[in-house]
Design an enzyme around this catalytic site. Structure first.
Site, PDB file in Angstrom:
ATOM      1  N   MET A  39       7.370  69.354  51.004  1.00  0.00           N
ATOM      2  CA  MET A  39       8.262  68.534  50.165  1.00  0.00           C
ATOM      3  C   MET A  39       9.670  69.121  50.185  1.00  0.00           C
ATOM      4  O   MET A  39      10.098  69.811  49.269  1.00  0.00           O
ATOM      5  CB  MET A  39       7.703  68.467  48.744  1.00  0.00           C
ATOM      6  CG  MET A  39       6.290  67.947  48.674  1.00  0.00           C
ATOM      7  SD  MET A  39       5.603  67.892  46.996  1.00  0.00           S
ATOM      8  CE  MET A  39       5.430  69.654  46.650  1.00  0.00           C
ATOM      9  N   ASP A  40      10.422  68.803  51.233  1.00  0.00           N
ATOM     10  CA  ASP A  40      11.742  69.402  51.445  1.00  0.00           C
ATOM     11  C   ASP A  40      12.846  68.421  51.051  1.00  0.00           C
ATOM     12  O   ASP A  40      12.732  67.218  51.298  1.00  0.00           O
ATOM     13  CB  ASP A  40      11.891  69.785  52.923  1.00  0.00           C
ATOM     14  CG  ASP A  40      13.065  70.710  53.166  1.00  0.00           C
ATOM     15  OD1 ASP A  40      13.585  71.287  52.190  1.00  0.00           O
ATOM     16  OD2 ASP A  40      13.473  70.858  54.329  1.00  0.00           O
ATOM     17  N   GLY A  41      13.894  68.961  50.441  1.00  0.00           N
ATOM     18  CA  GLY A  41      15.071  68.147  50.171  1.00  0.00           C
ATOM     19  C   GLY A  41      15.360  67.878  48.706  1.00  0.00           C
ATOM     20  O   GLY A  41      16.231  67.063  48.383  1.00  0.00           O
ATOM     21  N   THR A 219       9.628  66.263  55.074  1.00  0.00           N
ATOM     22  CA  THR A 219      10.814  65.454  54.787  1.00  0.00           C
ATOM     23  C   THR A 219      12.069  66.309  54.934  1.00  0.00           C
ATOM     24  O   THR A 219      12.003  67.511  55.182  1.00  0.00           O
ATOM     25  CB  THR A 219      10.740  64.885  53.361  1.00  0.00           C
ATOM     26  OG1 THR A 219      10.568  65.966  52.433  1.00  0.00           O
ATOM     27  CG2 THR A 219       9.578  63.919  53.224  1.00  0.00           C
TER      28      THR A 219
END
Length: 274
Positions: A39-41, A219
């Site tokens: 779960m990046d960003g 992501t």
């Protein structure tokens, strides 16, 4: 609106109807059993929206709750989410504490969801690095949901794949040693029979509760695994999306599943060769 109210709203109404129609079309093809996600960003989302970082993390937690609901409706049985790396402790103490506060809040919410939808929740990682309060809450949640098997959510927290592999090897060696077997075995001519086998290591992984992922989503437009499920992802569909995690939605999931279905025969063949 409270998160509980948001979740109830997701399960009902015209959006739920349209989603179910979309998922019915997707189910014509093979459906992945296990989806893992990096779960990046969250911080980039906060910067983009000109809000504080904590609000960005909160939006990311809500996006995960949406994904859980979508996967349950689609027929995916396992979801594994990379929530917090051991390396993240290097961040500013204030940021780490806010994430831990959000973790505690999320545990409480997952307790409510698990009762509503019979979800088994598992926390994977070096949990002794968490505060005693979060450890106790996580342990209670795991124990209270271990009877459920329709849907399994694994939250990787205080986790790295390097630490997971080291933990599994240490546990395997100790198990053999305690059984009086030793590690390398005995001489067979010029060869030694190995008593530490791949199956021994895999059963001691933090994430042994779930099979290897069919899809691993990241992501934020990055193409790194970032020390996440390195052992388990040798034969899965990797999907890197340009969208930041809090903006991940049902159509992103549908696109990833369609791409998986397009390449399904290749991955199925590779898994048979393992």
């Amino acid at each position: 609106m409270l998160r509980e109210d948001i979740i109830i709203d997701i399960f009902s109404g015209w959006r739920s109807f349209l989603r179910k129609c979309l998922f019915r079309v997707l189910r014509v093809g093979p459906i992945p059993s296990h989806i893992a996600v990096i779960m990046d960003g969250n911080r980039r989302y906060a910067k983009k929206k000109k809000i504080d970082d904590m609000t960005g993390y909160d939006a990311g937690a809500l996006a995960l709750l949406h994904l859980i609901i979508y996967c349950m409706e689609l027929g995916v049985k396992y979801v594994t989410a990379y929530a917090f790396s051991i390396d993240n402790f290097r961040r500013q103490p204030e940021e780490v504490q806010k994430i831990m506060d959000l973790t505690m809040e999320s545990v409480m919410l997952l307790t409510w969801i698990s009762k509503l939808r019979s979800v088994r929740v598992h926390f994977a990682g070096k949990l002794q690095l968490l505060s005693a309060e979060i450890q106790d809450a996580a342990k209670r949640l795991m124990e209270s949901t271990e009877v459920y098997n329709n849907f399994v959510l694994t939250i990787c927290i205080c986790y790295t794949s390097s630490d997971e592999i080291l933990h599994a090897v240490e546990k395997s060696c100790k198990e053999k040693w305690d059984d009086g077997i030793g590690i390398m075995g005995y001489d067979k001519g010029n060869d030694y029979e190995r008593f530490i086998k791949v199956v021994d290591i895999e059963k001691h992984m933090y994430t042994a509760i779930a099979p290897d992922p069919d899809i691993l989503i990241r992501t934020g437009g990055e193409y790194r695994l970032s020390n996440f499920l390195v052992w388990q992802s040798s034969c899965c569909h990797l999907s890197s999306l340009g969208t930041v995690w809090p903006e991940f939605g049902v159509f992103h999931l549908a696109w990833v599943v369609l791409d998986f279905q397009k390449n399904y025969r290749y991955f199925a063949k590779k898994k048979l060769q393992l």
